[in-house]
Every structure is written in C-alpha cells, then in structure tokens.
Design a protein around this motif. Structure first.
Motif, short mmCIF file in Angstrom:
data_model
loop_
_atom_site.label_atom_id
_atom_site.label_comp_id
_atom_site.label_asym_id
_atom_site.label_seq_id
_atom_site.Cartn_x
_atom_site.Cartn_y
_atom_site.Cartn_z
N ILE A 26 0.86 -1.19 0.00
CA ILE A 26 0.00 0.00 0.00
C ILE A 26 0.89 1.23 0.00
N ASP A 27 0.73 2.07 -1.03
CA ASP A 27 1.42 3.35 -1.11
C ASP A 27 0.44 4.51 -1.05
N GLY A 28 -0.84 4.22 -1.13
CA GLY A 28 -1.88 5.25 -1.12
C GLY A 28 -2.50 5.39 0.26
N LYS A 29 -3.78 5.73 0.27
CA LYS A 29 -4.51 5.96 1.52
C LYS A 29 -5.68 4.98 1.61
N VAL A 30 -5.85 4.40 2.80
CA VAL A 30 -6.96 3.49 3.06
C VAL A 30 -7.67 3.96 4.31
N PHE A 31 -8.97 4.21 4.18
CA PHE A 31 -9.81 4.59 5.32
C PHE A 31 -10.72 3.41 5.60
N GLY A 32 -10.22 2.46 6.35
CA GLY A 32 -10.91 1.21 6.65
C GLY A 32 -9.89 0.20 7.13
N ASN A 33 -10.36 -0.95 7.54
CA ASN A 33 -9.48 -2.00 8.03
C ASN A 33 -8.79 -2.72 6.88
N VAL A 34 -7.55 -3.14 7.11
CA VAL A 34 -6.78 -3.92 6.14
C VAL A 34 -6.45 -5.23 6.84
N VAL A 35 -7.10 -6.31 6.40
CA VAL A 35 -7.02 -7.59 7.10
C VAL A 35 -6.70 -8.71 6.13
N ALA A 36 -5.74 -9.55 6.49
CA ALA A 36 -5.40 -10.73 5.68
C ALA A 36 -6.41 -11.82 5.95
N GLU A 37 -6.73 -12.57 4.89
CA GLU A 37 -7.66 -13.68 5.01
C GLU A 37 -7.04 -14.76 5.89
N LEU A 44 2.40 -7.85 4.13
CA LEU A 44 1.88 -6.51 3.82
C LEU A 44 2.98 -5.47 4.03
N VAL A 45 3.15 -4.60 3.02
CA VAL A 45 4.11 -3.51 3.10
C VAL A 45 3.34 -2.20 3.05
N ILE A 46 3.58 -1.33 4.03
CA ILE A 46 2.99 0.00 4.08
C ILE A 46 4.10 0.97 3.71
N GLY A 47 4.02 1.57 2.50
CA GLY A 47 5.06 2.45 1.99
C GLY A 47 5.19 3.75 2.76
N VAL A 62 5.41 -4.92 7.24
CA VAL A 62 6.51 -3.95 7.16
C VAL A 62 5.86 -2.58 7.07
N VAL A 63 6.15 -1.70 8.04
CA VAL A 63 5.53 -0.37 8.08
C VAL A 63 6.61 0.69 7.93
N ASN A 64 6.43 1.61 6.96
CA ASN A 64 7.28 2.77 6.84
C ASN A 64 6.42 4.03 6.65
N GLY A 65 5.10 3.86 6.68
CA GLY A 65 4.17 4.97 6.56
C GLY A 65 3.44 5.18 7.88
N GLU A 66 2.17 5.62 7.80
CA GLU A 66 1.40 5.93 9.00
C GLU A 66 0.18 5.04 9.12
N ILE A 67 -0.03 4.52 10.33
CA ILE A 67 -1.23 3.74 10.65
C ILE A 67 -1.88 4.38 11.87
N LYS A 68 -3.17 4.71 11.75
CA LYS A 68 -3.96 5.17 12.89
C LYS A 68 -4.99 4.09 13.16
N GLY A 69 -4.67 3.23 14.12
CA GLY A 69 -5.52 2.11 14.45
C GLY A 69 -4.68 0.99 15.02
N SER A 70 -5.34 -0.05 15.50
CA SER A 70 -4.60 -1.16 16.09
C SER A 70 -3.91 -1.98 15.02
N VAL A 71 -2.79 -2.58 15.41
CA VAL A 71 -1.96 -3.39 14.50
C VAL A 71 -1.75 -4.75 15.15
#
Length: 123
Positions: A26-37, A44-47, A62-71
């Motif tokens: 993910i290099d863009g913006k997601v307003f919602g949950n991101v969950v693996a099946e 998952l890589v967060i750019g 792998v996180v190098n961006g911003e997450i607002k929410g539980s991980v």
C-alpha cells in the motif's frame, strides 16, 4: 514470502475495508481495516507515503508509513525509520528501527509461551 499480489498505488484512496490474501503493498490511503484472510500466509508492506486509518492485521507486516488504528502481526512486524503507528500493537517478533514512532501499547503475543524477541536497529 516476497511476492506482491496486489498494489494500492500512491494516487489511490480506498474508503472501506480491504480483505487480502498473499502479498500486498500500500502506497496510497486506506480509510478502513486492512485484514489478511485467515488460513493463508500474508505479507503486507505500508510504503513511506501511505496512510491507513483502521485496523491492520496480517502475518508479516513492514511499516514505513502511517497507521492510525490497532496493529496485529502474527509473525514478524518490521517498523521502519519513517513509520508512525498511533494505536496499540500486538506482535510475535518485533524489529523496530531508530526514528520509528509508536504511540500506543506494545504487546507480545505468542501461544507457545516463549518470551518476546525484540530486535532494535541503530539509527
């Protein structure tokens, strides 16, 4: 696992939850949950310029961006130098680089009862 099956590009904005299988970047913006099946290996890589507002749950993250929410990372969580996580984090194995920010509680989760492995990289 390093194959990327899906990409959310830098110019993409997703309003809603994402359910994925395999590898995703993910290099863009997601307003919602991101969950693996469940039941499938996930990576998952967060750019660096990515932003997620919602829960993130997968095996290897792998996180190098911003997450607002539980991980929740059930295998390896790599928090890279430009990462910013605002929320509680559950992990099995954690690698956190200098410069990374976590504003929340870090909790080790491992059903085997083994003590957490924490790897801190220098700046």
């Amino acid at each position: 696992m390093t194959d990327m099956d899906s990409l959310i590009g830098a110019t993409i904005r997703v309003d809603g939850n994402l359910l994925f299988r395999g590898g995703m970047r993910i290099d863009g913006k997601v307003f919602g949950n991101v969950v693996a099946e469940a039941g499938h290996a996930s990576y998952l890589v967060i750019g660096e310029n990515a932003r997620i507002e919602g829960e993130v749950r997968c095996d290897h993250l792998v996180v190098n961006g911003e997450i607002k929410g539980s991980v929740i990372s059930t295998a390896l969580l790599e928090i890279q130098p430009k990462a910013r996580i605002i929320g509680d984090v559950c992990y099995k194995v954690l690698e956190m680089h200098g410069g990374a920010q976590v504003l929340g509680q870090l909790t080790h989760r491992d059903s085997s009862g083994v003590e957490p492995l924490l790897v801190v990289s220098g700046a």
